[in-house]
Design a protein around this motif. Structure first.
Motif, PDB file in Angstrom:
ATOM      1  N   GLN A  57     -19.592 -42.932  57.852  1.00 48.82           N
ATOM      2  CA  GLN A  57     -20.957 -43.250  57.440  1.00 48.82           C
ATOM      3  C   GLN A  57     -21.062 -44.678  56.922  1.00 48.82           C
ATOM      4  O   GLN A  57     -22.085 -45.330  57.079  1.00 48.82           O
ATOM      5  N   ASN A  66     -25.931 -42.985  62.574  1.00 48.20           N
ATOM      6  CA  ASN A  66     -25.326 -43.349  61.295  1.00 48.20           C
ATOM      7  C   ASN A  66     -24.318 -42.302  60.832  1.00 48.20           C
ATOM      8  O   ASN A  66     -24.045 -42.179  59.659  1.00 48.20           O
ATOM      9  N   SER A  68     -24.510 -39.059  60.845  1.00 48.96           N
ATOM     10  CA  SER A  68     -24.932 -37.748  60.355  1.00 48.96           C
ATOM     11  C   SER A  68     -25.908 -37.165  61.366  1.00 48.96           C
ATOM     12  O   SER A  68     -26.474 -37.888  62.178  1.00 48.96           O
ATOM     13  N   LEU A 270     -30.479 -37.583  65.053  1.00 45.53           N
ATOM     14  CA  LEU A 270     -31.500 -37.633  64.002  1.00 45.53           C
ATOM     15  C   LEU A 270     -32.642 -38.583  64.317  1.00 45.53           C
ATOM     16  O   LEU A 270     -33.717 -38.481  63.755  1.00 45.53           O
ATOM     17  N   GLY A 271     -32.372 -39.551  65.189  1.00 41.44           N
ATOM     18  CA  GLY A 271     -33.368 -40.576  65.439  1.00 41.44           C
ATOM     19  C   GLY A 271     -33.383 -41.588  64.310  1.00 41.44           C
ATOM     20  O   GLY A 271     -32.747 -41.379  63.279  1.00 41.44           O
ATOM     21  N   THR A 272     -34.131 -42.675  64.502  1.00 44.53           N
ATOM     22  CA  THR A 272     -34.078 -43.740  63.497  1.00 44.53           C
ATOM     23  C   THR A 272     -35.363 -43.857  62.697  1.00 44.53           C
ATOM     24  O   THR A 272     -35.525 -44.788  61.913  1.00 44.53           O
ATOM     25  N   GLN A 273     -36.305 -42.933  62.867  1.00 39.76           N
ATOM     26  CA  GLN A 273     -37.544 -42.992  62.101  1.00 39.76           C
ATOM     27  C   GLN A 273     -37.224 -42.900  60.612  1.00 39.76           C
ATOM     28  O   GLN A 273     -36.433 -42.057  60.190  1.00 39.76           O
ATOM     29  N   ARG A 275     -35.631 -45.090  58.864  1.00 40.44           N
ATOM     30  CA  ARG A 275     -34.428 -45.833  58.464  1.00 40.44           C
ATOM     31  C   ARG A 275     -34.807 -47.227  57.971  1.00 40.44           C
ATOM     32  O   ARG A 275     -35.683 -47.882  58.527  1.00 40.44           O
TER      33      ARG A 275
HETATM   34  C1  LIG Z   1     -28.842 -41.361  58.405  1.00 30.84           C
HETATM   35  O1  LIG Z   1     -30.178 -41.529  58.819  1.00 30.84           O
HETATM   36  C2  LIG Z   1     -31.052 -40.465  58.478  1.00 30.84           C
HETATM   37  C3  LIG Z   1     -32.423 -40.784  59.003  1.00 30.84           C
HETATM   38  O2  LIG Z   1     -32.414 -41.058  60.345  1.00 30.84           O
HETATM   39  C4  LIG Z   1     -31.077 -40.249  56.979  1.00 30.84           C
HETATM   40  O3  LIG Z   1     -31.872 -39.131  56.671  1.00 30.84           O
HETATM   41  C5  LIG Z   1     -29.666 -40.049  56.478  1.00 30.84           C
HETATM   42  O4  LIG Z   1     -29.666 -39.963  55.074  1.00 30.84           O
HETATM   43  C6  LIG Z   1     -28.760 -41.191  56.916  1.00 30.84           C
HETATM   44  N1  LIG Z   1     -27.399 -40.884  56.520  1.00 30.84           N
HETATM   45  C7  LIG Z   1     -26.656 -41.727  55.825  1.00 30.84           C
HETATM   46  C8  LIG Z   1     -25.296 -41.274  55.491  1.00 30.84           C
HETATM   47  O5  LIG Z   1     -27.059 -42.816  55.487  1.00 30.84           O
END
Ligand SMILES: *[C@@H]1O[C@H](CO)[C@@H](O)[C@H](O)[C@H]1NC(C)=O
Ligand SMILES: *[C@@H]1O[C@H](CO)[C@@H](O)[C@H](O)[C@H]1NC(C)=O
Ligand SMILES: *[C@@H]1O[C@H](CO)[C@@H](O)[C@H](O)[C@H]1NC(C)=O
Ligand SMILES: *[C@@H]1O[C@H](CO)[C@@H](O)[C@H](O)[C@H]1NC(C)=O
Length: 332
Positions: A57, A66, A68, A270-273, A275
């Motif tokens: 991560q 990312n 997850s 999860l997609g990037t919305q 972020r």
């Molecule tokens: C990864 O991205 C998602 C949104 O796309 C977010 O909810 C999640 O917390 C992120 N994970 C980390 C470990 O940053």
């Protein structure tokens, strides 16, 4: 799964009590047997896997994937069904985490089947330095992780030359690359002895590299991972034969990566919305690339920082706290 279902500390295990292994989710049949044989190792496997995931991560914090997923039973989830570069990294870094945690547990006397490293004295160690501090037992960690982590691949059945075999070979190769990264990066550490820190005497031992360094190394391997396919004879072969044959330290993949732009329950992406992205960066963390061209929203947040720091004689630094309003951007 072991990383997410913390196994009780080894001292909590009652000798001979088996239910622990049958209750742990995510183990393959072979791993369940190994769990019964090596119950006291389970907490460290879980710890190692967690270290691996955290590192994943960190390494991928600024990328579309990312590390997850949508899945709540395992961190990596269904994204791992695709034999992509990202999957390759996740396998390698998890295997590396297990080697790391088990090697360290040996050194700390937590496991009854291993102790300090018995690595031979390096030949280039100056003659008057002592070799013999208690070192991380990376030989044991490597061997144990190989047996345990690879077990689930070894018990899969597949037709020769099938896609399923391709995945098994891919996973095995990436597990090995992860283990080797830890093994190869372990190095000599020394401590000074002698009157008033004169360092007339040094004691040295084998010590694991910080896991961050292992993660950095594996990230480089991710960037140069080799695209492979399964041959009819049941071997992985390069898709493009002009590239170099991967060594056992290299990562390999068999499927192209999905774009990870949109949330997709089927693939587990999860997609990037939502972020955070960097408006001025042209890299993967920049809003343009991270948001996949969908655009972004701006918001302001208050960040508290240490400021006006002054050095006081002797010896401390005193700072004030300053609040600052900063612009931040999130993907639409
Ligand atoms: C990864 O991205 C998602 C949104 O796309 C977010 O909810 C999640 O917390 C992120 N994970 C980390 C470990 O940053
Ligand atoms: C995952 O979470 C969803 C919603 O939070 C829940 O409905 C589902 O049962 C969970 N799945 C598992 C396997 O725990
Ligand atoms: C999710 O991904 C699968 C496989 O790539 C694709 O076939 C499907 O259309 C996607 N679903 C959505 C809602 O984007
Ligand atoms: C955003 O990207 C720019 C250019 O790459 C960089 O200088 C800056 O430090 C980044 N900002 C953050 C908050 O990471």
């Amino acid at each position: 799964s072991l990383a997410m279902n913390p196994v009780q500390r080894p001292e909590m295990f009652i000798i001979g009590a088996q239910p622990v292994c049958s209750q742990l989710p995510g183990l393959s049949p072979g791993q369940r047997k190994l769990c019964q044989l090596y119950q006291e190792h389970m907490a460290y496997i879980g710890e190692g896997a967690k270290t691996g995931i955290k590192e994943c991560q960190y390494q991928f914090r600024q990328r579309r994937w990312n590390c997850s997923t949508v899945d709540n039973t395992s961190v990596f989830g269904r994204v791992m069904q695709i034999g992509s570069r990202e999957t390759a990294f996740a396998y390698a870094v998890s295997a590396a985490g297990v080697v790391h945690a088990v090697s360290r547990a040996c050194r700390e006397g937590e496991l009854s089947t291993c102790g300090c490293s018995r690595a031979a004295r390096p030949r280039d160690l100056p003659r008057d330095w002592l070799w013999g501090g208690c070192g991380d037992n990376v030989d044991y960690g490597y061997r144990f992780a190989k047996e345990f982590v690879d077990a689930r691949e070894r018990e899969k059945s597949f037709a020769k030359g099938s896609e399923a075999q391709g995945r098994v070979l891919m996973n095995l190769q990436n597990n090995e690359a992860g283990r080797r990264a830890v093994y190869k990066m372990a190095d000599v550490a020394c401590k000074c002895h002698g009157v008033s820190g004169s360092c007339s005497l040094k004691t040295c031992w084998l010590q694991l590299a910080e896991f961050r360094k292992v993660g950095d190394q594996l990230k480089e391997k991710y960037d140069s991972a080799a695209a492979m396919r399964i041959s009819r004879r049941g071997k992985l072969e390069l898709v493009n034969s002009r590239f170099n044959q991967p060594t056992p330290e290299d990562l390999v993949y068999v499927d192209p990566s999905p774009d990870y732009c949109l949330r997709n329950e089927t693939t587990g992406s999860l997609g990037t919305q939502g972020r955070l992205c960097n408006k001025t960066s042209e890299g993967m963390d920049g809003c343009e690339l991270l948001c996949c061209g969908r655009g972004y929203d701006r918001f302001q947040s208050v960040q508290v920082e240490r400021c006006h720091c002054r050095f006081h004689w002797c010896c401390f630094v005193r700072c004030r706290k300053c609040a600052q309003v900063v612009d931040q951007h999130v993907c639409k």
